[in-house]
Design an enzyme around this catalytic site. Sequence first.
Site, PDB file in Angstrom:
ATOM      1  N   SER A 295      48.250  53.493  22.513  1.00  0.00           N
ATOM      2  CA  SER A 295      48.521  53.117  20.972  1.00  0.00           C
ATOM      3  C   SER A 295      48.151  52.001  20.403  1.00  0.00           C
ATOM      4  O   SER A 295      48.585  51.777  21.035  1.00  0.00           O
ATOM      5  CB  SER A 295      49.967  54.063  20.813  1.00  0.00           C
ATOM      6  OG  SER A 295      49.840  54.558  20.104  1.00  0.00           O
TER       7      SER A 295
ATOM      8  N   HIS B  28      54.438  61.195  21.498  1.00  0.00           N
ATOM      9  CA  HIS B  28      54.150  60.310  20.990  1.00  0.00           C
ATOM     10  C   HIS B  28      53.789  60.430  19.561  1.00  0.00           C
ATOM     11  O   HIS B  28      54.016  60.204  18.379  1.00  0.00           O
ATOM     12  CB  HIS B  28      53.970  58.919  21.441  1.00  0.00           C
ATOM     13  CG  HIS B  28      53.152  57.329  20.978  1.00  0.00           C
ATOM     14  ND1 HIS B  28      52.113  58.463  20.319  1.00  0.00           N
ATOM     15  CD2 HIS B  28      53.555  56.415  20.167  1.00  0.00           C
ATOM     16  CE1 HIS B  28      51.530  56.888  18.531  1.00  0.00           C
ATOM     17  NE2 HIS B  28      52.308  56.131  19.073  1.00  0.00           N
TER      18      HIS B  28
ATOM     19  N   ALA C 293      32.952  51.808  21.573  1.00  0.00           N
ATOM     20  CA  ALA C 293      33.523  51.704  20.276  1.00  0.00           C
ATOM     21  C   ALA C 293      33.954  52.147  19.375  1.00  0.00           C
ATOM     22  O   ALA C 293      34.720  50.828  19.992  1.00  0.00           O
ATOM     23  CB  ALA C 293      33.961  54.223  20.031  1.00  0.00           C
ATOM     24  N   VAL C 294      35.208  51.540  18.407  1.00  0.00           N
ATOM     25  CA  VAL C 294      36.037  50.761  18.157  1.00  0.00           C
ATOM     26  C   VAL C 294      37.435  50.402  18.766  1.00  0.00           C
ATOM     27  O   VAL C 294      37.268  49.297  19.332  1.00  0.00           O
ATOM     28  CB  VAL C 294      37.000  50.997  16.664  1.00  0.00           C
ATOM     29  CG1 VAL C 294      37.842  52.476  16.768  1.00  0.00           C
ATOM     30  CG2 VAL C 294      37.228  50.186  16.203  1.00  0.00           C
TER      31      VAL C 294
ATOM     32  N   GLY D 166      37.767  51.631  21.946  1.00  0.00           N
ATOM     33  CA  GLY D 166      36.655  50.629  23.814  1.00  0.00           C
ATOM     34  C   GLY D 166      36.205  49.013  23.837  1.00  0.00           C
ATOM     35  O   GLY D 166      36.671  47.701  24.541  1.00  0.00           O
TER      36      GLY D 166
HETATM   37  C1  6PG Z   1      47.964  56.132  18.240  1.00  0.00           C
HETATM   38  C2  6PG Z   1      47.528  57.660  17.009  1.00  0.00           C
HETATM   39  C3  6PG Z   1      45.783  57.777  17.727  1.00  0.00           C
HETATM   40  C4  6PG Z   1      45.204  58.899  16.702  1.00  0.00           C
HETATM   41  C5  6PG Z   1      45.547  58.999  15.559  1.00  0.00           C
HETATM   42  C6  6PG Z   1      44.822  60.472  14.698  1.00  0.00           C
HETATM   43  O1  6PG Z   1      49.206  56.222  18.742  1.00  0.00           O
HETATM   44  O2  6PG Z   1      47.134  55.284  18.501  1.00  0.00           O
HETATM   45  O3  6PG Z   1      48.117  58.735  17.662  1.00  0.00           O
HETATM   46  O4  6PG Z   1      46.050  57.858  18.637  1.00  0.00           O
HETATM   47  O5  6PG Z   1      44.001  59.796  17.331  1.00  0.00           O
HETATM   48  O6  6PG Z   1      46.609  58.871  14.481  1.00  0.00           O
HETATM   49  O7  6PG Z   1      45.655  61.438  14.874  1.00  0.00           O
HETATM   50  P1  6PG Z   1      45.406  62.564  13.853  1.00  0.00           P
HETATM   51  O8  6PG Z   1      43.765  63.162  13.804  1.00  0.00           O
HETATM   52  O9  6PG Z   1      45.209  63.826  14.848  1.00  0.00           O
HETATM   53  O10 6PG Z   1      46.069  62.558  13.058  1.00  0.00           O
END
Ligand code: 6PG
Length: 482
Positions: free
Chosen positions: A129, A186, A12-13, A15
């Site tokens: 992240s 985080h 997916a995006v 990966g």
């Molecule tokens: C990141 C984000 C990511 C997270 C989205 C959606 O660090 O790249 O934290 O991991 O999944 O931001 O999070 P929510 O749907 O809970 O807002």
Amino acid sequence: MKKADIAVVGMAVMGENLAMNMEEKGFRVTVFDVRDGVVNAFMDGNGKGRNFTGAYSWKELVESLERPRRIMLMIRAGSPVDEVIDTLLPLLEEGDILIDGGNSFYQDTQRRYRALKEKGIRFIGTGVSGGEEGARKGPSLMPGGDPEAWPYVKPVFTKICAQTDGEPCCDWVGEGGAGHFVKMVHNGIEYGDMELICEVYSLMKNCLHMEDEEIGKIFGEWNRGVLDSYLVEITADILQYRDEDGEPLVEKILDSAGQKGTGKWASQAALDEGVPLTLISEAVYARYISAMKKERTEASRRLAGPSPAAGCSREEMLPALHDALYAAKICSYAQGFSLLRAAAAGYGWELSYGSIALMWRGGCIIRSVFLGKIKEAFDRDNSLTNLLLDPYFCDAFQGAQAGLRKVCARAVEAGIPIPALSAAVAYYDSYRSERLPANLLQAQRDYFGAHTYERVDDPSGRHYHTNWTGTGGDTESSIYTA
Ligand code: 6PG
């Protein structure tokens, strides 16, 4: 054919972008996805002519890899991770390494780490992240799990991650679920930062009656100072983005927030650890209340509040809003790091808070200049109990707190909701209070339930009970925490 260095499961995006990042950094990558046609589409598309091996079965995937095998799962968190582990296990050999790069719940990671260790498989649960762009160009990576696996994964991770001031935004976090715990915190901080920005935007709109474009420009200016961060930067862009009809797109978006659960987990962990994570928790609740759109619409017709704000001057309020955002952010991070500290003590993790700040300094969603200052604070003293006590942040909060108080007072008078900003003031004032009204609370507990209290004039820690009404008994309730 030469065997691959690492495999990515789940194209997916995240990966796909991570696999492309790895390949670009010189690794041979096997790609696999259980969905029909996904691997083919990749091999004929972005993967064409590059150093990828397409695997079309689990067996092919496993056989394509150098030993010890390194397999990174970029799949949906929850039961799919257990299912994939169960499928892979009979095909793996002792010493092979499985890496879960999803947003898994840290206790699941602890459980998987223990179960796999018994079977000789080395497991890493890593925070990843930075979204799509981060995965492609350099994410922040927060690996934890089996320390024996780290030397094999380190060369890949430290090459593909974001680099800040010449240092990788990736370091070993700790054993078991430590990496996913850090990623969860985080994300909690991400929730807090986002909610604070939203509250400031709401005050600029509803108190100062500013247009989105002007607000966007202010955020753009703020992004050049102490608030310099990815989330402030994208907010500036979002507010200046116009829909096809020339109107700001943001005003056409339904005010009902979604969430995948990591913020909620952070709040739940804080409750379990007995840590006041109030700002992040308010940010989670703010999403819940936003999602009650129908009920709020009904209530808005029946529940009166003060009339819309009048007489706010931009000259006075804009600097106050800037400072409020900064001061509240300091409180939020102080709470987040306190949660890390409590969890580290409970789980026996030796967390390096400076290196966690560095991991978050670049690549991730909460990346900011501010995190560089946090790194410096923990480099000065890794045993710092609260970020507010660091001399730099103590002074920074001191300089900004008048703005925070002014904004909170104004918002309350005007009836504009500011759950996260006000949580920051409440936390700061509670934390700096030598005496809180918990003396009365203890008296109430003892009055109705003989729960006992300690006395200020008896430092021995002895517990007392008073027969407050003269009609109660002298039997004390036992002292325990459920
Ligand atoms: C990141 C984000 C990511 C997270 C989205 C959606 O660090 O790249 O934290 O991991 O999944 O931001 O999070 P929510 O749907 O809970 O807002």
